[in-house]
Design a protein around this motif. Structure first.
Motif, PDB file in Angstrom:
ATOM      1  N   ALA A 238      63.206  45.228  20.304  1.00 23.85           N
ATOM      2  CA  ALA A 238      62.885  46.457  20.881  1.00 23.85           C
ATOM      3  C   ALA A 238      61.783  46.485  21.738  1.00 23.85           C
ATOM      4  O   ALA A 238      60.840  46.464  20.995  1.00 23.85           O
ATOM      5  CB  ALA A 238      63.381  47.715  20.155  1.00 23.85           C
ATOM      6  N   GLN A 239      61.711  47.086  22.973  1.00 23.57           N
ATOM      7  CA  GLN A 239      60.215  47.151  23.684  1.00 23.57           C
ATOM      8  C   GLN A 239      60.689  48.344  24.509  1.00 23.57           C
ATOM      9  O   GLN A 239      61.531  49.100  24.993  1.00 23.57           O
ATOM     10  CB  GLN A 239      60.220  46.217  24.768  1.00 23.57           C
ATOM     11  N   GLY A 240      59.419  49.044  24.644  1.00 20.95           N
ATOM     12  CA  GLY A 240      59.532  50.427  25.445  1.00 20.95           C
ATOM     13  C   GLY A 240      57.915  50.604  25.731  1.00 20.95           C
ATOM     14  O   GLY A 240      56.839  49.885  25.457  1.00 20.95           O
ATOM     15  N   ALA A 241      57.805  51.773  26.577  1.00 24.04           N
ATOM     16  CA  ALA A 241      56.645  52.128  27.420  1.00 24.04           C
ATOM     17  C   ALA A 241      55.983  53.281  26.327  1.00 24.04           C
ATOM     18  O   ALA A 241      56.548  54.218  25.852  1.00 24.04           O
ATOM     19  CB  ALA A 241      56.546  52.785  28.490  1.00 24.04           C
ATOM     20  N   LEU A 242      54.426  53.151  26.260  1.00 27.35           N
ATOM     21  CA  LEU A 242      53.856  54.261  25.640  1.00 27.35           C
ATOM     22  C   LEU A 242      53.061  55.210  26.760  1.00 27.35           C
ATOM     23  O   LEU A 242      52.451  54.758  27.874  1.00 27.35           O
ATOM     24  CB  LEU A 242      52.803  53.487  24.692  1.00 27.35           C
ATOM     25  N   LEU A 243      53.116  56.563  26.447  1.00 32.17           N
ATOM     26  CA  LEU A 243      52.532  57.512  27.535  1.00 32.17           C
ATOM     27  C   LEU A 243      51.616  58.321  26.879  1.00 32.17           C
ATOM     28  O   LEU A 243      51.598  58.571  25.692  1.00 32.17           O
ATOM     29  CB  LEU A 243      53.669  58.375  28.065  1.00 32.17           C
ATOM     30  N   GLY A 244      50.576  58.783  27.469  1.00 30.53           N
ATOM     31  CA  GLY A 244      49.379  59.604  26.942  1.00 30.53           C
ATOM     32  C   GLY A 244      48.255  59.644  27.841  1.00 30.53           C
ATOM     33  O   GLY A 244      48.405  59.752  28.795  1.00 30.53           O
ATOM     34  N   LEU A 245      47.121  59.823  27.137  1.00 35.35           N
ATOM     35  CA  LEU A 245      45.908  59.809  27.953  1.00 35.35           C
ATOM     36  C   LEU A 245      44.715  59.385  27.135  1.00 35.35           C
ATOM     37  O   LEU A 245      44.831  59.067  25.677  1.00 35.35           O
ATOM     38  CB  LEU A 245      45.674  61.319  28.206  1.00 35.35           C
ATOM     39  N   VAL A 246      43.592  59.153  27.775  1.00 37.19           N
ATOM     40  CA  VAL A 246      42.202  58.678  27.175  1.00 37.19           C
ATOM     41  C   VAL A 246      41.430  59.965  26.750  1.00 37.19           C
ATOM     42  O   VAL A 246      41.066  60.382  28.001  1.00 37.19           O
ATOM     43  CB  VAL A 246      41.624  57.313  27.872  1.00 37.19           C
ATOM     44  N   VAL A 247      40.954  60.205  25.672  1.00 37.05           N
ATOM     45  CA  VAL A 247      39.895  61.156  25.443  1.00 37.05           C
ATOM     46  C   VAL A 247      38.840  60.586  24.834  1.00 37.05           C
ATOM     47  O   VAL A 247      39.084  60.281  23.601  1.00 37.05           O
ATOM     48  CB  VAL A 247      40.539  62.259  24.642  1.00 37.05           C
ATOM     49  N   GLU A 248      37.704  60.452  25.516  1.00 33.67           N
ATOM     50  CA  GLU A 248      36.356  59.833  25.165  1.00 33.67           C
ATOM     51  C   GLU A 248      36.739  58.688  24.351  1.00 33.67           C
ATOM     52  O   GLU A 248      36.865  57.631  24.963  1.00 33.67           O
ATOM     53  CB  GLU A 248      35.766  60.996  23.816  1.00 33.67           C
ATOM     54  N   ASN A 249      36.500  58.363  23.005  1.00 29.24           N
ATOM     55  CA  ASN A 249      36.782  56.912  22.597  1.00 29.24           C
ATOM     56  C   ASN A 249      38.212  56.878  21.825  1.00 29.24           C
ATOM     57  O   ASN A 249      38.108  55.856  21.256  1.00 29.24           O
ATOM     58  CB  ASN A 249      35.668  56.786  21.702  1.00 29.24           C
ATOM     59  N   ARG A 250      38.948  57.756  22.067  1.00 30.35           N
ATOM     60  CA  ARG A 250      40.295  57.351  21.471  1.00 30.35           C
ATOM     61  C   ARG A 250      41.395  57.390  22.648  1.00 30.35           C
ATOM     62  O   ARG A 250      41.248  58.176  23.700  1.00 30.35           O
ATOM     63  CB  ARG A 250      40.725  58.608  20.484  1.00 30.35           C
ATOM     64  N   LEU A 251      42.482  56.971  22.024  1.00 25.43           N
ATOM     65  CA  LEU A 251      43.748  56.600  22.964  1.00 25.43           C
ATOM     66  C   LEU A 251      44.802  57.434  22.328  1.00 25.43           C
ATOM     67  O   LEU A 251      45.112  57.289  21.143  1.00 25.43           O
ATOM     68  CB  LEU A 251      44.106  55.123  23.262  1.00 25.43           C
ATOM     69  N   GLU A 252      45.239  58.471  22.948  1.00 26.45           N
ATOM     70  CA  GLU A 252      46.191  59.315  22.624  1.00 26.45           C
ATOM     71  C   GLU A 252      47.432  58.992  22.888  1.00 26.45           C
ATOM     72  O   GLU A 252      47.692  58.910  24.176  1.00 26.45           O
ATOM     73  CB  GLU A 252      45.991  60.765  22.710  1.00 26.45           C
ATOM     74  N   ILE A 253      48.504  58.933  22.142  1.00 20.73           N
ATOM     75  CA  ILE A 253      49.799  58.345  22.580  1.00 20.73           C
ATOM     76  C   ILE A 253      50.698  59.466  22.230  1.00 20.73           C
ATOM     77  O   ILE A 253      50.779  59.897  21.096  1.00 20.73           O
ATOM     78  CB  ILE A 253      50.461  57.281  21.860  1.00 20.73           C
ATOM     79  N   THR A 254      51.319  60.337  22.922  1.00 16.58           N
ATOM     80  CA  THR A 254      52.047  61.741  23.035  1.00 16.58           C
ATOM     81  C   THR A 254      53.338  61.422  23.247  1.00 16.58           C
ATOM     82  O   THR A 254      53.998  62.432  22.904  1.00 16.58           O
ATOM     83  CB  THR A 254      51.310  62.686  24.025  1.00 16.58           C
TER      84      THR A 254
END
Length: 337
Positions: free
Chosen positions: A46-62
């Motif tokens: 199974a494969q899929g795309a991750l969506l989110g944003l970069v905030v300072e030094n962390r990557l948020e996956i929402t």
């Protein structure tokens, strides 16, 4: 998979480095649901795309969404763009920050995964690949890990040279292909309250399944997979040994040819005859192509992964045996009294 990183948002090179990944509980549940559905239905990855944003030094996956199954009538890149446009209309984070993939007992290392992550990481500097282990999670151990390619691995793929000399110059091995990024699962306060209430509703006897001693089938499957990888690595070693023998034989033939040519020129010089015309030795003895060492390095990494899982699994099984032995002894002593 290689083309899926092309439609992603480019991140400036001066952005801060990612130190950890923060994943929302909803996105984790979507990944778990998709991976288990694929593993139960047709045993495909199974494969899929991750969506989110970069905030300072962390990557948020929402958020996330699965990749479509292989279909000649559907353009995968157009499908992803359409999904992100629809998410943007409903005010959902639509920036592409990586991708996820299911794995079987931690065995995720493959050439296709390396190539896909290379394209993602060169397009989106902070992108990660999240690996979800379906088999281990089904036994009660949630296994969710995030990885990024190292600088040496990116340089290796950029050069496209997988010869032993190139890998030695880069000082790269299977242990330095990926770097693991810590991943943290975040839930809203209301979700945490609900989970606390649900944990109190679970009967106490439900915890007895963690002392299950039926480990023979799991250990057998891991050992069989380990044996297959060892056989594959042995075949790669045989190929490389055959290449070395051919190189040694060619060097001997080249040396004999040079000695013979020198003797012929010396004899002609003694007869006051002109020497034989010089010929390019490399044209007469074409060098044999060096077998690429990328696949053996990946297989060695798979063997290392299986060995670590078998060692960890056996240690846990021994702990269970000692614990159940103590419980059984206490039960017998209590009955005798």
């Amino acid at each position: 998979m290689a083309s899926r990183g092309g439609s992603a948002r480019r991140v400036p090179e001066n952005d801060a480095a990612i130190t950890y990944v923060q994943c929302d509980g909803l996105a984790v549940m979507k990944i778990v649901k998709h991976c288990h559905e694929e593993s139960c239905s047709n045993m495909e990855v199974a494969q899929g795309a991750l969506l989110g944003l970069v905030v300072e030094n962390r990557l948020e996956i929402t958020n996330c969404f699965p990749f479509p199954k292989h279909d000649d009538t559907m353009d995968e890149e157009e499908y992803q763009l359409d999904m992100m446009r629809r998410l943007r209309r409903v005010n959902v984070d639509h920036f592409h920050v990586g991708w996820y993939q299911s794995a079987d007992v931690g065995n995720f290392l493959s050439q296709s995964l390396l190539e896909s992550q290379y394209h993602y990481q060169t397009s989106i500097e902070e992108s990660v690949v999240v690996i979800y282990d379906t088999k281990k999670s089904a036994r009660g151990f949630l296994t969710l890990k995030a990885y990024r390619l190292t600088i040496q691995a990116i340089a290796m793929y950029k050069d496209g040279d997988y010869t032993p000399e190139a890998l030695r110059n880069l000082k790269i091995g299977y242990e330095s292909l990926f770097i693991e990024v810590p991943i943290v699962i975040r839930n809203s306060p209301l979700t945490n309250i609900m989970m606390s209430e649900l944990s109190e509703m679970i009967p106490e006897e439900e915890g007895s399944k963690f002392l299950d001693l039926g480990t023979a089938s799991v250990l057998e499957g891991q050992l069989r997979s380990l044996m297959e990888r060892v056989d594959e690595l042995n075949q790669e070693a045989i190929k490389f040994n055959r290449y070395q023998q051919l190189v040694v034989r060619q060097q001997q033939d080249k040396h004999r040819w040079l000695v013979k040519r020198a003797q012929e020129n010396a004899a002609r010089a003694a007869k006051d005859e002109p020497p034989l015309p010089e010929e390019d030795v490399n044209k007469l003895f074409k060098p044999h192509p060096v077998p690429p060492r990328l696949n053996p390095m990946i297989v060695a990494g798979q063997i290392n992964t299986y060995s670590q899982h078998i060692s960890q699994f056996c240690s846990q099984s021994l702990a269970k045996l000692y614990l159940t032995q103590a419980l059984q002894n206490a039960k017998e002593s209590k009955q005798s009294t």
